[in-house]
Design an enzyme around this catalytic site. Structure first.
Site, mmCIF file in Angstrom:
data_model
loop_
_atom_site.group_PDB
_atom_site.id
_atom_site.type_symbol
_atom_site.label_atom_id
_atom_site.label_comp_id
_atom_site.label_asym_id
_atom_site.label_seq_id
_atom_site.Cartn_x
_atom_site.Cartn_y
_atom_site.Cartn_z
ATOM 1 C CB SER A 7 3.445 1.471 6.202
ATOM 2 O OG SER A 7 2.253 1.664 6.917
ATOM 3 C CG HIS A 18 -0.313 0.187 2.528
ATOM 4 N ND1 HIS A 18 -0.051 -0.859 3.383
ATOM 5 C CD2 HIS A 18 0.128 1.290 3.168
ATOM 6 C CE1 HIS A 18 0.499 -0.402 4.486
ATOM 7 N NE2 HIS A 18 0.636 0.908 4.380
ATOM 8 C CG ASP A 32 0.126 -4.231 2.827
ATOM 9 O OD1 ASP A 32 0.516 -3.589 1.827
ATOM 10 O OD2 ASP A 32 -0.306 -3.684 3.857
#
Length: 586
Positions: free
Chosen positions: A276, A167, A198
């Site tokens: 992230s 993402h 992911d």
């Protein structure tokens, strides 16, 4: 006069703050003079320094008289110089010890054991990821939204590659990486994007980027209460950030970005926006996961999630094996627990047999060729499945048997033992990835569309629902679309859910203006299989009328020649370059 009269005896000294011994004072000076920079990357926590009680007594009680002369360090053969744990500083990978304190040999031995037990993670392998995104406009599929930028984290692995979250680079137009302590951003190339897990893999062609960077080493799956350190570039500053915690839970988690369920770690270390893609290290300095999501709720605190090493290794080996990301396979069945004893007896199970009952089978899955509804799955690849659908995981732990399936690769063969009519059967089944009627992602492709007489047709996907109804689409979207999203299975590999997204108002379509997000079931009596087949049927239609059968028993009827003639003017009015997307033209 009396107040100013000098008293007999030694002249009183001015009171000053009490100082520590010389070595501690030097440490304090070093600490105070050291700037508050981000290069402090390591500190020993939960360790208490215990001073010699006698020394403490003399330091805090003895006040009067001349202070004792401290012997020189050379006169103390039984003491060693070691670095204070609070001042272990690392500058661009070069360790510098600023605080030398004198401690007894046993204390030095204890500190050496602590240093051996907890290694310094490789901070220089952690990079900052800058990405420019240009997201498609799913509501107006012939154009894109305004571009925006984001920053996240990543880390270097072997083979001149960098891992980050999928993402973080979704709908990318440009990706750049910056190393720790560097002022240069290097343009990166995206090698693979794994939407389900992911994870994304990047590389940099510039050789200068790889100079002085050592790749991280992966560690084993941690146990509960193991210490973890999350490193990255979250919001709140521009420099590297380190947060620590412990592993709170290990189980099958829901991956928000991929809309899948895979193995995951729950930790109590802070994971914020920008973390992230950053690595999570264990106390040996090995990477045990990738930070990727956190739980934000008023009733919870400090719940973060990490992609564990089994999932990461699966992604890397999948890319190395196939040259591209092929995904995680699934067992294309829906199953029911067999915890009720009466149900087990009715299904012909013996007292020593355990398993789960098949409710439905995906018609597009290979399992549909051999398995049947009401079969009892007893084992997967020789591992017995319990009545609640779990299998042994580690000592004292159990996990859903979908974990065994996710360990396989697309195209692998699995041995499944089932109970059918009180007879035990074994099947060799070739596993494949899941095909959904309403896909969770377009995997980087622009959305498809087709326009005729102002009627805009498109295929439904989760990004489309999110574009139309916002992030709460699960509550705002029409019930029939949500029912198909959650429960409908495709009947063929290329089946799509086609809807009239909107009507671009014109004279030709008077009376149809209020049709919005309504499924198209058939065209001129023929069922609509997907958007490409609909566009092909309309373009080749020679009938007098175009008749579309919609959901809720609605129909749309247009004259064929008038509809095709009006389409060009409608496209010009709305500045639409083409009546159909590029993928429908081929």
């Amino acid at each position: 006069m009396g107040d100013n009269k000098r008293k007999r005896g030694r002249k009183a000294k001015n009171r000053v703050p009490e100082t520590l011994d010389s070595s501690t004072t030097a440490a304090a000076a070093a600490t105070s003079s050291s700037p508050a920079i981000d290069d402090v990357v390591f500190s020993v926590s939960n360790v208490e320094l215990i001073d010699d009680p006698a020394a403490a007594h003399h330091r805090h009680v003895r006040r009067r008289g001349r202070p004792r002369k401290q012997p020189e360090e050379a006169e103390k053969p039984d003491k060693n110089l070691v670095s204070s744990p609070t001042r272990r500083v690392e500058y661009n990978g070069t360790a510098a010890i600023h605080n030398m304190v004198s401690v007894d040999a046993p204390v030095a031995a204890r500190w050496e054991s602590v240093a051996m037990a907890r290694a310094v993670p490789s901070m220089d392998a952690v990079v900052k990821v800058f990405c420019t995104h240009t997201e498609p406009n799913f509501s107006l599929p012939w154009q894109r939204k305004r571009q925006y930028s984001s920053s996240s984290s990543g880390f270097v692995i072997g083979g001149r590659r960098v891992l980050t979250n999928a993402h973080s680079v979704e709908h990318y137009t440009q990706v750049k990486l910056k190393k720790r302590g560097s002022d240069t951003k290097y343009v990166a190339t995206v090698l693979a994007i794994g939407t389900e897990c992911d994870i994304a893999m990047l590389t940099v062609e510039n050789d200068e980027f790889w100079e002085g960077v050592s790749p991280v080493e992966f560690g084993e799956l941690p146990a509960l209460q193991d210490a973890v350190t999350v490193v990255g570039y979250p919001i709140g500053g521009d420099t590297i950030s380190v947060t620590s915690g412990v592993v709170s839970r290990i189980e099958i988690l829901s991956y928000v970005h991929g809309s899948t369920e895979l193995l995951g770690l729950q930790i109590d270390a802070a994971i914020n926006s920008g973390n992230s893609g950053g690595p999570a290290f264990n106390d040996k300095g090995n990477c045990v996961g990738i930070a990727f999501q956190s739980l934000k709720h008023e009733d919870v605190e400090n719940i973060g999630y990490v992609i564990p090493t089994p999932v990461i290794i699966h992604f890397i080996q999948d890319y190395e094996k196939n040259g591209a990301y092929t995904g995680f396979p699934i067992l294309g069945v829906e199953w029911q627990k067999m915890e009720n004893p009466d149900m087990r007896v009715a299904m012909g199970m013996k007292s020593d047999q355990k398993g789960v009952r098949i409710r439905r089978i995906d018609p597009t899955a290979p399992e549909s060729q051999v398995l049947k509804p009401s079969d009892i799955i007893l084992s997967f690849d020789g591992v017995d499945i319990a009545n609640d659908g779990t299998v042994p995981f580690r000592h004292g732990e159990r996990i859903g048997f979908s974990y065994l399936v996710s360990q396989k690769y697309t195209g692998d063969v699995a041995v499944i033992k089932v109970l059918r009519n009180s007879e035990t059967l074994k099947f060799n089944i070739k596993l494949k990835s899941q095909k959904r009627l309403i896909p969770s992602h377009n995997k980087g492709r622009p959305p498809s569309y087709y326009i005729i007489a102002g009627l805009v047709f498109t295929a439904v996907s989760v990004p489309y629902l999110r574009s139309e109804y916002g992030k709460d689409y699960e509550y705002e979207a029409p019930v029939k679309l949500l029912d198909k999203l959650l429960h409908e299975m495709p009947q063929s590999q290329d089946e799509q859910l086609v809807v009239i997204s909107q009507v671009l108002v014109a004279d030709i379509n008077i009376g149809y203006e209020e049709i919005v997000n309504t499924q198209v079931l058939a065209f001129n009596g023929k069922p609509v299989k997907n958007l490409k087949s609909l566009a092909s049927m309309v373009e080749s239609c020679d009938d007098e009328f175009l008749k579309f059968n919609l959901e809720y028993q609605q129909i749309v009827v247009l004259r064929t020649k008038a509809a095709k003639a009006a389409t060009l003017d409608i496209l010009t009015t709305h500045c639409i370059p083409s009546a159909m997307s590029d993928d429908l033209k081929s």
